[in-house]
Design an enzyme around this catalytic site. Structure first.
Site, PDB file in Angstrom:
ATOM      1  N   HIS A   1       0.798  -1.233   0.000  1.00 24.00           N
ATOM      2  CA  HIS A   1       0.000   0.000   0.000  1.00 24.00           C
ATOM      3  C   HIS A   1       0.827   1.278   0.000  1.00 24.00           C
ATOM      4  O   HIS A   1       0.271   2.369  -0.049  1.00 24.00           O
ATOM      5  CB  HIS A   1      -0.941   0.008   1.206  1.00 24.00           C
TER       6      HIS A   1
HETATM    7  C1  UD1 Z   1      -1.808   5.427   6.368  1.00 28.45           C
HETATM    8  C2  UD1 Z   1      -0.488   5.830   7.031  1.00 28.45           C
HETATM    9  C3  UD1 Z   1       0.527   4.705   6.845  1.00 28.45           C
HETATM   10  C4  UD1 Z   1      -0.015   3.364   7.310  1.00 28.45           C
HETATM   11  C5  UD1 Z   1      -1.339   3.101   6.580  1.00 28.45           C
HETATM   12  C6  UD1 Z   1      -1.937   1.777   6.994  1.00 28.45           C
HETATM   13  C7  UD1 Z   1       0.048   8.241   7.042  1.00 28.45           C
HETATM   14  C8  UD1 Z   1       0.923   9.254   6.429  1.00 28.45           C
HETATM   15  N1  UD1 Z   1       0.054   7.033   6.433  1.00 28.45           N
HETATM   16  O1  UD1 Z   1      -1.555   5.376   4.975  1.00 28.45           O
HETATM   17  O2  UD1 Z   1       1.679   5.007   7.598  1.00 28.45           O
HETATM   18  O3  UD1 Z   1       0.911   2.338   7.029  1.00 28.45           O
HETATM   19  O4  UD1 Z   1      -2.229   4.177   6.878  1.00 28.45           O
HETATM   20  O5  UD1 Z   1      -3.148   1.545   6.352  1.00 28.45           O
HETATM   21  O6  UD1 Z   1      -0.601   8.503   8.016  1.00 28.45           O
HETATM   22  N2  UD1 Z   1      -9.100   5.245   2.453  1.00 28.45           N
HETATM   23  C9  UD1 Z   1     -10.357   4.675   2.437  1.00 28.45           C
HETATM   24  N3  UD1 Z   1     -10.883   4.259   3.620  1.00 28.45           N
HETATM   25  C10 UD1 Z   1     -10.235   4.378   4.792  1.00 28.45           C
HETATM   26  C11 UD1 Z   1      -8.966   4.974   4.799  1.00 28.45           C
HETATM   27  C12 UD1 Z   1      -8.402   5.394   3.632  1.00 28.45           C
HETATM   28  O7  UD1 Z   1     -10.984   4.533   1.400  1.00 28.45           O
HETATM   29  O8  UD1 Z   1     -10.787   3.964   5.827  1.00 28.45           O
HETATM   30  C13 UD1 Z   1      -8.504   5.679   1.172  1.00 28.45           C
HETATM   31  C14 UD1 Z   1      -8.673   7.135   0.917  1.00 28.45           C
HETATM   32  O9  UD1 Z   1      -9.064   7.288  -0.415  1.00 28.45           O
HETATM   33  C15 UD1 Z   1      -7.290   7.731   1.104  1.00 28.45           C
HETATM   34  C16 UD1 Z   1      -6.362   6.548   0.874  1.00 28.45           C
HETATM   35  O10 UD1 Z   1      -7.120   5.383   1.205  1.00 28.45           O
HETATM   36  O11 UD1 Z   1      -7.029   8.763   0.226  1.00 28.45           O
HETATM   37  C17 UD1 Z   1      -5.149   6.617   1.748  1.00 28.45           C
HETATM   38  O12 UD1 Z   1      -5.498   6.771   3.137  1.00 28.45           O
HETATM   39  P1  UD1 Z   1      -4.564   7.608   4.147  1.00 28.45           P
HETATM   40  O13 UD1 Z   1      -5.011   7.467   5.541  1.00 28.45           O
HETATM   41  O14 UD1 Z   1      -4.415   8.958   3.604  1.00 28.45           O
HETATM   42  O15 UD1 Z   1      -3.158   6.935   4.021  1.00 28.45           O
HETATM   43  P2  UD1 Z   1      -2.741   5.414   3.932  1.00 28.45           P
HETATM   44  O16 UD1 Z   1      -2.187   5.187   2.583  1.00 28.45           O
HETATM   45  O17 UD1 Z   1      -3.845   4.503   4.406  1.00 28.45           O
END
Ligand code: UD1
Length: 368
Positions: A210
């Protein structure tokens, strides 16, 4: 009464706060000495990225929910800061506890430290020395403003000392994520996930990817499809897909190219995921925590990154840091599947008692 607010935001936080919450609840000073509350920022909000973990880890419904959701780094961090400040001004805790390296970790520690509230960072001192990773920036900044730094592995002690952090703030306590793993391992016996996905013990490969640096790249993802298809000829592959990876795979139209031996699933809850980890013949990942969980379980792990902030998993564990060249990943995987396995040991103090140590230290510092 010592009032403490622990922060969770994203999926890898839940299993770190759960044992701390349990240790506070079990401690003799609970109810007359310490009030431990939980704030969920809502950085992760999907049922399968968040709620299922509260259920699996028996965490109480959070006392505060900030509902910040997704956004750019600045938007997400800023929203957490604005909402968390309101909670702190109203609740006036003595201490906040943050874990790991996600955006919620730095956002909440920054707000608390400016209100002169003590900041405790659990999983402090880890460094990839790669400042292009958002997590590395979050780690560096959080550590520099924390009052108590609880460290999981020896490299963390060296890194903090090299950065000039006073030794009186640093405590080597082991790994709270392993506390959760040990506590919930017996529950994996009742999991039906292997039957549901038609998997046999030790005969499948578990994949999780991811990191933006991997899955935001078209060329990486299209090469990944052929790597997985090739490895899929040797055995079944299970790939629980993170929302970020899912979005990119479908936008790039790549999902259809996967062979039937590569099974894509939704994100999987804690107990079922542990069951998969424990029974996998090989794990291929770019996650931080999974490098540690496989080392503890003695399961072969290939890390698809150029660096790791968790070097102990490579030095003494079963983890191999192969890099992001997928040809090399495929070769390394084939070696393991042909029986060339790496022996590993369990790192010091990864014994299921880290949260107890943390609670003991905090109670001693604040209540005696
Ligand atoms: C975040 C953490 C990362 C961790 C990861 C585990 C930061 C900088 N990154 O990255 O360190 O390893 O979580 O999962 O804090 N989204 C959904 N549903 C959710 C959450 C996210 O659809 O419940 C989608 C959203 O479109 C979002 C993307 O996933 O834009 C990324 O989510 P985000 O929390 O921004 O970062 P992660 O890549 O999950």
């Amino acid at each position: 009464m010592l009032k403490i607010i622990s922060v969770v935001g994203a999926r890898p936080n839940f299993m770190k706060i759960a044992p701390i919450h349990k240790a506070f609840s079990n401690s003799v000073i609970h109810n007359n000495g310490v009030k431990h509350l939980i704030c969920h920022t809502g950085q992760h909000y999907d049922e399968k990225m968040s709620k299922i973990f509260f259920d699996d880890l028996e965490l109480p419904y959070p006392d505060f929910y900030l509902g910040v959701g997704s956004g750019s780094h600045a938007e997400q961090t800023a929203k957490v800061m604005i909402e968390f400040e309101k909670i702190l001004l109203k609740e006036k805790p003595d201490v906040i506890i943050v874990v790991g390296d996600v955006n919620s970790t730095i956002a909440c520690s920054l707000v608390a430290s400016k209100l002169n509230i003590k900041v405790v960072h659990v999983e402090a001192g880890l460094r990839s020395f790669d400042r292009t990773m958002p997590e590395e920036i979050n780690r560096l900044l959080t550590d520099s403003i924390s009052d108590f730094l609880f460290v999981t592995e020896k490299s963390g002690l060296d890194n903090l000392k090299n950065e000039g952090v006073s030794e009186s703030k640093i405590f080597f306590v082991g790994n709270v994520m392993i506390d959760s793993l040990l506590h919930y391992l017996p529950k994996t016996e009742a999991s039906e996930i292997l039957n549901d996905l038609e998997l046999k013990k030790n005969e499948f490969i578990l994949v999780t990817l991811h990191r933006p640096s991997n899955v935001d790249s078209v060329s990486f993802l299209s090469q990944l499809i052929s790597t997985l298809n090739n490895l899929g000829r040797k055995g079944k592959i299970v790939f629980p897909v993170h929302p970020r990876t899912k979005k990119n795979l479908s936008e790039m139209g790549l999902e259809e190219n996967l062979s039937e031996n590569v099974l894509l699933t939704d994100p999987i809850g804690y107990i079922d995921f542990l069951t998969l980890l424990k029974n996998a013949g090989l794990v291929i990942t770019d996650s931080g925590g999974i490098q540690e969980e496989t080392t503890f379980l003695g399961v072969q792990c290939i890390t698809v990154r150029e660096n790791t902030e968790r070097p102990v998993t490579v030095e003494i564990g079963t983890n191999q840091l192969i890099g992001t060249n997928l040809k090399k990943v495929e070769q390394a995987a084939e070696k393991i599947l042909n029986g060339e396995k790496k022996c590993g040991k369990i790192p010091e103090l990864w014994d299921g008692k880290s949260a107890e140590r943390i609670v003991q230290i905090l109670v001693q510092k604040f209540l005696s």
